[in-house]
Structures are given as C-alpha cells and as structure tokens.
Scaffold this motif. Structure first.
Motif, short mmCIF file in Angstrom:
data_model
loop_
_atom_site.label_atom_id
_atom_site.label_comp_id
_atom_site.label_asym_id
_atom_site.label_seq_id
_atom_site.Cartn_x
_atom_site.Cartn_y
_atom_site.Cartn_z
N ALA A 1 6.90 10.60 -6.85
CA ALA A 1 6.12 9.39 -6.56
C ALA A 1 5.64 9.42 -5.12
O ALA A 1 6.32 9.92 -4.23
N GLU A 2 4.44 8.89 -4.91
CA GLU A 2 3.83 8.88 -3.58
C GLU A 2 3.08 7.58 -3.39
O GLU A 2 2.65 6.93 -4.34
N ILE A 3 2.93 7.21 -2.12
CA ILE A 3 2.08 6.09 -1.75
C ILE A 3 0.94 6.65 -0.92
O ILE A 3 1.16 7.32 0.10
N SER A 4 -0.28 6.39 -1.34
CA SER A 4 -1.45 6.93 -0.65
C SER A 4 -1.81 6.04 0.54
O SER A 4 -1.36 4.90 0.65
N PRO A 5 -2.65 6.55 1.46
CA PRO A 5 -3.09 5.73 2.59
C PRO A 5 -3.86 4.48 2.15
O PRO A 5 -3.98 3.53 2.92
N GLN A 6 -4.39 4.50 0.93
CA GLN A 6 -5.13 3.36 0.41
C GLN A 6 -4.24 2.35 -0.31
O GLN A 6 -4.70 1.32 -0.80
N GLY A 7 -2.93 2.65 -0.39
CA GLY A 7 -2.01 1.74 -1.05
C GLY A 7 -1.88 1.96 -2.54
O GLY A 7 -1.46 1.06 -3.27
N ASP A 8 -2.22 3.15 -3.01
CA ASP A 8 -2.01 3.49 -4.42
C ASP A 8 -0.60 4.01 -4.60
O ASP A 8 -0.08 4.74 -3.77
N LEU A 9 0.02 3.64 -5.73
CA LEU A 9 1.30 4.21 -6.11
C LEU A 9 1.04 5.27 -7.16
O LEU A 9 0.50 4.97 -8.24
N LEU A 10 1.38 6.51 -6.84
CA LEU A 10 1.14 7.63 -7.74
C LEU A 10 2.48 8.13 -8.27
O LEU A 10 3.38 8.45 -7.49
N GLY B 1 1.55 12.10 -10.08
CA GLY B 1 0.14 12.29 -9.78
C GLY B 1 -0.80 11.29 -10.41
O GLY B 1 -2.01 11.33 -10.15
N LYS B 2 -0.27 10.36 -11.20
CA LYS B 2 -1.12 9.38 -11.88
C LYS B 2 -0.97 8.01 -11.22
O LYS B 2 0.14 7.55 -10.98
N PRO B 3 -2.11 7.35 -10.92
CA PRO B 3 -2.02 6.05 -10.25
C PRO B 3 -1.49 4.96 -11.18
O PRO B 3 -1.84 4.91 -12.36
N VAL B 4 -0.63 4.13 -10.62
CA VAL B 4 -0.12 2.97 -11.35
C VAL B 4 -1.07 1.81 -11.09
O VAL B 4 -1.52 1.60 -9.95
N ALA C 1 -0.98 -4.74 -1.28
CA ALA C 1 -0.65 -5.17 0.08
C ALA C 1 0.81 -4.86 0.40
O ALA C 1 1.14 -4.42 1.52
N LEU C 2 1.69 -5.07 -0.56
CA LEU C 2 3.10 -4.76 -0.36
C LEU C 2 3.33 -3.26 -0.21
O LEU C 2 4.16 -2.81 0.60
N LEU C 3 2.60 -2.48 -0.99
CA LEU C 3 2.70 -1.02 -0.88
C LEU C 3 2.27 -0.54 0.51
O LEU C 3 2.92 0.31 1.12
N LEU C 4 1.16 -1.10 1.00
CA LEU C 4 0.68 -0.72 2.32
C LEU C 4 1.66 -1.16 3.41
O LEU C 4 1.87 -0.44 4.39
N ASP C 5 2.25 -2.34 3.23
CA ASP C 5 3.22 -2.84 4.21
C ASP C 5 4.45 -1.95 4.25
O ASP C 5 4.97 -1.61 5.32
N TYR C 6 4.91 -1.54 3.07
CA TYR C 6 6.08 -0.66 3.01
C TYR C 6 5.75 0.71 3.58
O TYR C 6 6.54 1.30 4.32
#
Length: 202
Positions: A78-87, A90-93, A101-106
């Motif tokens: 799992a990864e968090i992209s600079p745009q706040g995507d949770l992958l 390799g597939k975006p959730v 916003a919470l993903l970017l904050d974390y």
C-alpha cells in the motif's frame, strides 16, 4: 518503508556509510608529530559529510515527490501518493474529499517524521567522523584529555534531537487512527500503538 521501521533504518544506514573513510596508509605511526597532519587528513570529513548530505537530499526528494509505502509486511503493498491517493497493490482506492484530506495530512506527518529521522542520521554520521578524527589527533599528538567530553557533548545534542522526534509520534498516531476510522481500506495499515511511543522515549 513502514512507519515502524523508518527511524531505525535511518539511524543505522547513515552513520555506517559516514564512518567509511579512505585508508590512512600502511598503519605505521609517523616518527614525530610533524607527520601527524597528513595521516589525520586521510579522514576526509568534508568528503564524507558531502556524501551523506547528498544521500539525504536525494531521500528527501524521493519522499516528497514519490509514493510513500505504508505496508507492514503482513498486508498487501500500500502507498499514499503525493496527490492523496491510497494505492493497494497498485490500484487506487475510491476516496471522497474528506478521506483524501486525511490521507494528505497523514502523509505530511510521515514526511515530517522521516525528515527528522534523517537529520538525526546526518548528525550521527558527523559525530562518528568527529570522534574518529579526535581519536586520530589524540593518538598522534599524545593529547587525549577532553576527547570523551567533547564527543559526549555532541552526542547529547543528538539525544535532544531524538527526543524531539519522539514528540512527533503522538500526533502521528492520532492522525493514523482518524484516517483508519474514516477509511476502512486503511485500517489494516494502522498498526501504530502506544508501545511505539513508549519505546521511542527509551
């Protein structure tokens, strides 16, 4: 790299790399102190410091511009992209604006912790080089008084930096828990608990 393993990895890698110095010769002591300078200069502190700084700068760029891994070895990648995507794998959730916003904050908190860890790593590398330099100077000059005190003084500064890093962990755990509560897909990756904070303090 997982959050749990991030700090130890940073602290181990940088000082080890920094303590690798060019060969100072055949291991033979000079006949007098006048020969001490060339032998001491073989410890290329400027070159080592530059190498460590370049590696740190590269790591900072990769963290700020690339995806940050949050896998823990027991869950799918799992990864968090600079745009706040949770992958995940390799597939975006699918996320809404609040979850993003919470993903970017974390992610920002993870970056802050990583950068603080790298600062400690650089300081540790510099301390290793300084300690080696002091030891070599003392060996050739015969003046070993005060070496330990000077090195310990620098080590105390690193300890203070580490305490500041540990101070970031409560906020990080709170952000992780908030994200897990808002985004079920993230819950398996919210593995931080109070023991991580307590262990950092020790």
């Amino acid at each position: 790299m997982t959050t749990r393993l991030l700090l130890p990895a940073l602290l181990l890698c940088l000082p080890i790399a920094a303590c690798t110095a060019p060969d100072s010769g055949k291991g033979k002591a000079p006949a007098d102190q006048s020969a001490a300078a060339p032998a001491t200069s073989a410890l290329d502190t400027d070159g080592i410091g530059k190498t460590v700084q370049e590696a740190t700068d590269k790591a900072r760029r990769e963290i700020s511009q690339g995806n940050i891994s949050i896998a823990n070895g027991k869950t799918p990648k799992a990864e968090i992209s600079p745009q706040g995507d949770l992958l995940i794998d390799g597939k975006p959730v699918t996320v809404d604006a609040h979850q993003r916003a919470l993903l970017l904050d974390y992610r920002k908190q993870v970056e802050q912790l990583a950068n603080a860890g790298m600062e400690i790593g650089v300081a540790g590398a510099n301390l290793g080089v300084k300690a080696a330099g002091e030891a070599i100077k003392g060996m050739f000059s015969g003046d070993t008084q005060g070496i330990e005190a000077r090195v310990n003084e620098e080590a105390k500064k690193i300890e203070d930096q580490a305490q500041k890093l540990c101070g970031l962990l409560p906020a990080m755990m709170a952000k992780q828990q908030a994200l897990a509560a808002a985004l079920p897909a993230f819950q398996p990756y919210a593995t931080m608990d109070q023991s991580d904070i307590d262990d950092c303090g020790r």
